[in-house]
Design a protein around this motif. Structure first.
Motif, short mmCIF file in Angstrom:
data_model
loop_
_atom_site.label_atom_id
_atom_site.label_comp_id
_atom_site.label_asym_id
_atom_site.label_seq_id
_atom_site.Cartn_x
_atom_site.Cartn_y
_atom_site.Cartn_z
N LEU A 67 -36.62 32.29 22.25
CA LEU A 67 -37.57 31.80 21.25
C LEU A 67 -38.60 30.87 21.86
N GLY A 68 -38.20 30.11 22.90
CA GLY A 68 -39.15 29.25 23.59
C GLY A 68 -40.22 30.06 24.29
N ALA A 69 -39.82 31.16 24.94
CA ALA A 69 -40.80 32.02 25.61
C ALA A 69 -41.74 32.66 24.59
N GLN A 114 -32.78 25.89 14.44
CA GLN A 114 -32.76 24.72 15.32
C GLN A 114 -33.40 25.04 16.66
N ALA A 115 -33.17 26.25 17.16
CA ALA A 115 -33.67 26.62 18.48
C ALA A 115 -35.19 26.61 18.56
N VAL A 116 -35.85 27.02 17.49
CA VAL A 116 -37.31 27.13 17.54
C VAL A 116 -38.02 25.83 17.21
N ARG A 214 -44.94 32.13 38.16
CA ARG A 214 -44.20 32.19 36.90
C ARG A 214 -42.99 31.26 36.95
N ARG A 215 -42.78 30.62 38.10
CA ARG A 215 -41.64 29.73 38.23
C ARG A 215 -41.93 28.38 37.59
N LEU A 216 -40.91 27.83 36.96
CA LEU A 216 -41.03 26.50 36.38
C LEU A 216 -40.74 25.45 37.46
N PRO A 217 -41.33 24.26 37.35
CA PRO A 217 -41.05 23.20 38.32
C PRO A 217 -39.56 22.87 38.36
N ALA A 218 -39.09 22.47 39.56
CA ALA A 218 -37.67 22.12 39.71
C ALA A 218 -37.28 20.99 38.76
N GLY A 343 -49.72 26.56 29.34
CA GLY A 343 -49.29 27.91 29.01
C GLY A 343 -47.81 28.16 29.21
N ARG A 344 -47.09 27.16 29.72
CA ARG A 344 -45.66 27.33 29.97
C ARG A 344 -44.83 26.30 29.20
N VAL A 345 -45.47 25.52 28.33
CA VAL A 345 -44.76 24.47 27.60
C VAL A 345 -43.69 25.06 26.70
N GLY A 346 -43.99 26.18 26.06
CA GLY A 346 -43.04 26.79 25.15
C GLY A 346 -41.76 27.21 25.85
N ILE A 347 -41.88 27.95 26.95
CA ILE A 347 -40.69 28.43 27.64
C ILE A 347 -39.93 27.29 28.29
N ALA A 348 -40.66 26.28 28.82
CA ALA A 348 -39.98 25.11 29.39
C ALA A 348 -39.23 24.34 28.31
N SER A 349 -39.87 24.17 27.16
CA SER A 349 -39.20 23.49 26.05
C SER A 349 -37.99 24.27 25.56
N GLY A 350 -38.14 25.60 25.55
CA GLY A 350 -37.02 26.44 25.14
C GLY A 350 -35.85 26.34 26.09
#
Length: 408
Positions: A67-69, A114-116, A214-218, A343-350
């Motif tokens: 759902l985050g993605a 809750q997840a979204v 497409r990788r998220l920061p460590a 552009g990656r806040v959603g997937i990182a937050s998820g």
């Protein structure tokens, strides 16, 4: 897109964000505030009661990353509809039959809501709130969870005593329905009026061929681990605090509910204050370590209460829980928004939310299993203290990772 720094988002938008964060956990908090009555009415054990909370968070954890993605592409109105709409349905299902199975089914429905909630509210803040205001908005937004706890502590024992869980379920179903209408109206107006201009955000990393990574920061992965460990501790306490007070120091259910309300008030203030501190210092790892240490001390207080019935330490432990680990989520989410490329806040937050909800799922199991096996809360409280200690260690790793850029 992000807003210009001189733009002031409307206050009603903040109200919607707070309500969205509050809506997700109210099923859990409602059950917690009425836990002694739920256990008696449904003829279940403490462990079976904890399983309801665990299922909510297990489903949320398993669905949060997906759902985050999707949050980065899904319309905001649709996501808020999922939050408020699914919660309304969950409450209606929970009162559709006076059975334990109905409560478990409601827990399954509440999980995705809750997840979204975290990804969509983080996305709105990243796109609509100027950088200088984000720390305060994040603190207020995350305090929505504690507003939900406060509201449940004040209302559920009273409504539940008069009308049982059926009255509680109807109350929350109506509230969620009303908030769905308000959220739809506010987001529609926001979309029509929004003409955002980009402001600086973390640049997207690139691969060796120059293509966006497409990788998220460590740091996001480490924050996810912190989120998981902190959540094990916080939800373990949240789920059993009321029952602990009733069974250990003979509090009446109304006073135990008041204790939850006080915990909610302290949590609201703490999240707002920690949001301001995070916005000014920008050092989430150090703050996470401090808050985890507070969690360990809170567990020590609760262990002493169980063995020596020192009632004052019950309030000390609950206060420390609300001031420190219960407020850590605002620090973690502020770090995610600050460190994640556009552009990656959603997937990182998820991802971070997934860690949090899986931790929420494990916390009640640890405490409930300890009670069922030994008859004591001490094994559970000790396990939560170990989780906070592990969170301190992960925070140390995060400090070392961020030190080269001086942004721990």
């Amino acid at each position: 897109m992000a807003p210009t720094e001189d733009r002031r988002p409307p206050g009603i938008l903040l109200f919607v964000l707070i309500a969205a964060m509050a809506a997700g956990p109210v099923l859990n908090y409602g059950l917690s505030a009425l836990s002694p009555q739920i256990i008696e009415t449904y003829d279940i054990t403490e462990g079976q009661y904890g399983l309801i909370i665990t299922i909510v968070f297990l489903i949320a954890g398993l669905s949060a990353t997906v759902l985050g993605a999707l949050s980065d592409r899904m319309p905001v109105r649709l996501q808020l509809t999922l939050v408020f709409g699914l919660m309304a349905v969950a409450f209606l299902v929970s009162i559709s039959a006076p059975t334990y199975a109905a409560l478990l089914t409601a827990a399954v429905i509440a999980g995705p809501a809750q997840a979204v909630s975290n990804p969509v509210t983080n996305r709105i803040i990243a796109s609509e709130v100027p950088l200088a205001r984000r720390g305060m908005w994040m603190g207020l937004k995350q305090s929505g969870v504690q507003f939900g706890l406060l509201f449940c502590g004040l209302t559920v024992p009273i409504v539940g005593k008069a009308l049982g869980w059926t009255g509680v379920g109807l109350m929350f179903a109506v509230i969620c329905g009303v908030m769905l209408v308000i959220a739809w109206f506010v987001v529609t107006r926001m979309t029509q009026a929004s003409t955002p201009t980009p402001v600086p955000r973390p640049a997207a990393a690139t691969e060796s061929d120059g293509a966006p990574s497409r990788r998220l920061p460590a740091a996001v992965w480490l924050l996810t681990v912190c989120s998981f460990l902190n959540a094990v501790g916080t939800q373990g306490v949240n789920a059993y605090a009321s029952l602990f007070a009733v069974q250990t120091v003979d509090y009446p259910i109304e006073l135990a509910g008041t204790m939850l309300a006080v915990m909610g008030v302290i949590g609201i203030v703490a999240r707002i204050l920690w949001g301001r501190v995070t916005g000014r210092l920008g050092r989430p790892a150090v703050l996470i370590q401090l808050m985890s240490l507070g969690g360990i001390l809170a567990m020590v207080c609760l262990i002493v209460v169980e063995h020596w019935q020192v009632t004052a330490l019950l309030w000390t432990g609950i206060t420390g829980h609300a001031l420190f680990p219960l407020a850590a989520n605002v620090v973690i989410n502020s770090g995610v928004v600050a460190l994640t490329p556009a552009g990656r806040v959603g997937i990182a937050s998820g991802l971070v939310a997934s860690g949090m909800y899986l931790g929420f799922a494990l916390g009640p199991v640890l405490v409930g299993s300890g009670i069922d096996l030994t008859g004591d809360y001490t094994p559970g409280w000790s396990a939560l203290a170990v989780c906070y200690l592990a969170c301190i260690i992960v925070g140390m790793v995060l400090v070392r990772l961020r030190r080269p850029t001086d942004q721990s």
